[in-house]
Design a protein around this motif. Structure first.
Motif, PDB file in Angstrom:
ATOM      1  N   PHE A 326       0.757  -0.911   0.203  1.00  0.00           N
ATOM      2  CA  PHE A 326       0.083  -0.167   0.013  1.00  0.00           C
ATOM      3  C   PHE A 326       0.499   1.287  -0.090  1.00  0.00           C
ATOM      4  O   PHE A 326      -0.153   2.445  -0.710  1.00  0.00           O
ATOM      5  N   LYS A 327       2.254   0.973   0.383  1.00  0.00           N
ATOM      6  CA  LYS A 327       2.585   2.660   0.369  1.00  0.00           C
ATOM      7  C   LYS A 327       3.506   3.044  -0.359  1.00  0.00           C
ATOM      8  O   LYS A 327       3.810   4.003  -0.076  1.00  0.00           O
ATOM      9  N   ALA A 328       4.019   1.390  -1.880  1.00  0.00           N
ATOM     10  CA  ALA A 328       5.026   1.752  -2.555  1.00  0.00           C
ATOM     11  C   ALA A 328       4.179   1.927  -3.699  1.00  0.00           C
ATOM     12  O   ALA A 328       3.117   2.267  -3.971  1.00  0.00           O
ATOM     13  N   PRO A 329       4.702   3.081  -4.693  1.00  0.00           N
ATOM     14  CA  PRO A 329       3.805   4.047  -4.925  1.00  0.00           C
ATOM     15  C   PRO A 329       3.427   3.454  -6.274  1.00  0.00           C
ATOM     16  O   PRO A 329       4.841   2.436  -6.689  1.00  0.00           O
ATOM     17  N   SER A 330       3.004   3.563  -7.978  1.00  0.00           N
ATOM     18  CA  SER A 330       3.118   3.067  -9.212  1.00  0.00           C
ATOM     19  C   SER A 330       3.493   3.743 -10.262  1.00  0.00           C
ATOM     20  O   SER A 330       3.325   4.818 -10.305  1.00  0.00           O
ATOM     21  N   GLY A 331       4.153   2.410 -10.425  1.00  0.00           N
ATOM     22  CA  GLY A 331       5.135   3.886 -11.998  1.00  0.00           C
ATOM     23  C   GLY A 331       6.270   3.121 -11.737  1.00  0.00           C
ATOM     24  O   GLY A 331       7.426   2.734 -11.053  1.00  0.00           O
ATOM     25  N   GLY A 332       6.938   3.237 -12.949  1.00  0.00           N
ATOM     26  CA  GLY A 332       8.620   3.027 -12.688  1.00  0.00           C
ATOM     27  C   GLY A 332       9.258   3.794 -13.976  1.00  0.00           C
ATOM     28  O   GLY A 332       8.256   3.978 -15.253  1.00  0.00           O
ATOM     29  N   PRO A 333      10.525   4.132 -14.421  1.00  0.00           N
ATOM     30  CA  PRO A 333      11.260   4.741 -15.222  1.00  0.00           C
ATOM     31  C   PRO A 333      11.739   3.626 -16.575  1.00  0.00           C
ATOM     32  O   PRO A 333      11.918   2.414 -16.650  1.00  0.00           O
ATOM     33  N   LEU A 334      11.111   4.321 -17.540  1.00  0.00           N
ATOM     34  CA  LEU A 334      11.457   2.637 -18.827  1.00  0.00           C
ATOM     35  C   LEU A 334      11.455   3.318 -20.359  1.00  0.00           C
ATOM     36  O   LEU A 334      11.909   3.324 -21.606  1.00  0.00           O
ATOM     37  N   VAL A 335      11.762   5.131 -20.540  1.00  0.00           N
ATOM     38  CA  VAL A 335      11.690   6.076 -21.817  1.00  0.00           C
ATOM     39  C   VAL A 335      13.337   5.491 -22.381  1.00  0.00           C
ATOM     40  O   VAL A 335      13.381   5.753 -23.591  1.00  0.00           O
ATOM     41  N   GLN A 336      14.232   5.120 -20.917  1.00  0.00           N
ATOM     42  CA  GLN A 336      15.649   4.810 -22.297  1.00  0.00           C
ATOM     43  C   GLN A 336      15.644   3.342 -22.064  1.00  0.00           C
ATOM     44  O   GLN A 336      16.556   3.390 -23.519  1.00  0.00           O
ATOM     45  N   HIS A 337      14.851   2.728 -22.149  1.00  0.00           N
ATOM     46  CA  HIS A 337      15.339   0.874 -22.531  1.00  0.00           C
ATOM     47  C   HIS A 337      13.977   0.476 -23.396  1.00  0.00           C
ATOM     48  O   HIS A 337      14.062  -0.629 -23.645  1.00  0.00           O
ATOM     49  N   SER A 338      12.776   1.613 -23.477  1.00  0.00           N
ATOM     50  CA  SER A 338      11.715   0.871 -24.641  1.00  0.00           C
ATOM     51  C   SER A 338      12.173   0.319 -25.442  1.00  0.00           C
ATOM     52  O   SER A 338      11.690  -0.600 -26.897  1.00  0.00           O
TER      53      SER A 338
END
Length: 447
Positions: A326-338
């Motif tokens: 419940f405390k961990a936010p949703s989302g992650g970094p991807l634009v360099q590796h897509s």
């Protein structure tokens, strides 16, 4: 000086062929299929030998969160646009749930102004909708703004639009494309309560796909399609994640559709089994779901029911992500590796290279009516990427450009690598170096 990219393997408009491209200023002056004429004068031209390299149009990512203003400990336009350049993404479209939110024309313009100062690649920004800013939404200039973003699921940023009258007015009168985040809030709340009753506050991350379920997605997506059909709206549903939703879309050319669909790289790469190894690092909204959902997404993508591939790049710090469910936010970094991730999946036989370029470069340009980008064509902006298709490398902290310093693909070995990225005719990234950090322009749209 002009620039001649010589003897590359060009991948463009469904074809793969040996050729060369001449850049003059910001634009592509000439595309030479096969060989450059022997009498071509190169006296005032920089010649780049691209033998063995792929030359493709720059990718257009229609969904990123660069976190500026207000959330810049996670990322900012300067850092994340550099990561985009390193990943072969030459244009991004950024979301409004920053702090303050881009829900007035004044705040929206501030983001454009900031990007003009610091963005390494080209950009546009969505105007955000709320339950009470319809007047501001209707002022949006469709030639300058990529779309209206409607959160039909709260996700992050407290921008949920759940008033039926407001939704109807937006779909009826929006001056641009309407892009939606579709998850039904009531379904998610009910599923969350069931999980809490069973696990208390220690809900395992593997339950995320059952809390933010396929039913929650379908209920909201079907409502968006119903509204768009009623009001003849140009609707684009972002980050589809479930097999059930695929029944809402039809195959065909993106330019012929009023209702279009996007899938993100993480929903094509991961499934429910990966929660064991990755935990909250792959917590996204909508959630990564079951293997059958991933298979259905692939089938829909290859059948042209799904029109574009994007990232939903949404960085958080590792400290934030390394929390309980419940405390961990949703989302992650991807634009360099897509791009490299999709090219890797191409090598594994999931999709052709030509189809990757269609879904990441051509289709976003057509869908959003981007002016003279997304293709290798004479007279178009020279947004171009050179890729070494036989260069193996491992994603590691020392080569990650995201401000947050980590990536879901960390420790993954890719067998292709972005060598150089050209933005508006200028080489902004070359061999692991950002050369020109602020050469991006605001893209325009053909309305």
């Amino acid at each position: 000086m002009k620039t001649l990219i010589k003897d590359a393997t060009i991948v463009n408009e469904g074809l793969k062929f040996k050729g060369s491209v001449l850049i003059d200023g910001e634009k592509i002056e000439k595309v030479f299929p096969h060989t450059v004429p022997a009498d071509f004068d190169t006296s005032h031209t920089e010649v780049i030998d691209a033998t063995g390299l792929l030359l493709i149009p720059g990718a257009i990512d229609d969904q990123v969160h660069f976190r500026e203003p207000g959330l810049t400990h996670k990322g900012e336009i300067a850092t994340e646009s550099k990561a985009a350049a390193a990943g072969g993404v030459t244009t991004y479209m950024e979301m409004p749930n920053t702090n303050p939110q881009a829900v007035t024309q004044e705040e929206l313009q501030k983001k454009f102004d900031r990007a003009a100062e610091v963005s390494a690649v080209n950009y546009s920004f969505y105007m955000g909708a709320t339950n009470d800013n319809l007047d501001e939404v209707l002022k949006t200039d469709p030639t300058k703004v990529c779309g209206i973003k409607v959160f039909m699921g709260s996700s992050t940023g407290n921008m949920l639009v759940d008033d039926d009258a407001t939704l109807s007015e937006i779909f009826k009168n929006a001056p641009t494309l309407v892009a939606t985040h579709c998850e039904d809030e009531a379904t998610i709340k009910a599923n969350t309560e069931i999980a809490r009753q069973r696990y208390g506050e220690n809900v395992p991350i593997s339950r995320h796909c059952h809390i933010r379920s396929d039913e929650a997605c379908y209920k909201s997506s079907s409502k968006a399609v119903e509204l768009a059909s009623k009001f003849d709206t140009r609707l684009h549903i972002l980050h589809l994640s479930s097999a059930k939703e695929m029944s809402l879309f039809s195959p065909g050319r993106v330019s012929d559709k009023k209702i279009t669909a996007e899938v993100c790289v993480h929903h094509l790469w991961f499934d429910e089994r990966d929660y064991i190894d990755y935990g909250t690092r792959i917590k996204w909204n909508p959630s990564v779901k079951c293997e059958k959902d991933k298979v259905a997404l692939w089938e829909a993508l290859l059948a042209d029911k799904i029109d574009v591939i994007a990232t939903d790049h949404a960085p958080h710090t590792l400290e934030e992500k390394n929390n309980s469910y419940f405390k961990a936010p949703s989302g992650g970094p991807l634009v360099q590796h897509s791009l490299v991730a999709m090219l890797e999946l191409s090598k594994k036989g999931f999709i052709s290279v030509e189809k990757v370029i269609e879904k990441m470069c051509h289709a976003p340009a057509d869908l959003f009516r981007v002016n003279k980008r997304g293709y290798i064509r004479e007279g178009y902006f020279a947004d171009l990427v050179l890729v070494d298709p036989n260069k193996s490398w491992i994603v590691a902290p020392e080569n990650i450009l995201y401000k947050c310093g980590w990536a879901p693909f960390e420790r993954t070995e890719f067998s292709n690598q972005v060598v150089s990225t050209f933005v508006n005719g200028l080489k902004v990234y070359d061999n692991n170096r950002i050369i020109h950090p602020n050469y991006g322009q605001a893209v325009t749209f053909n309305y």
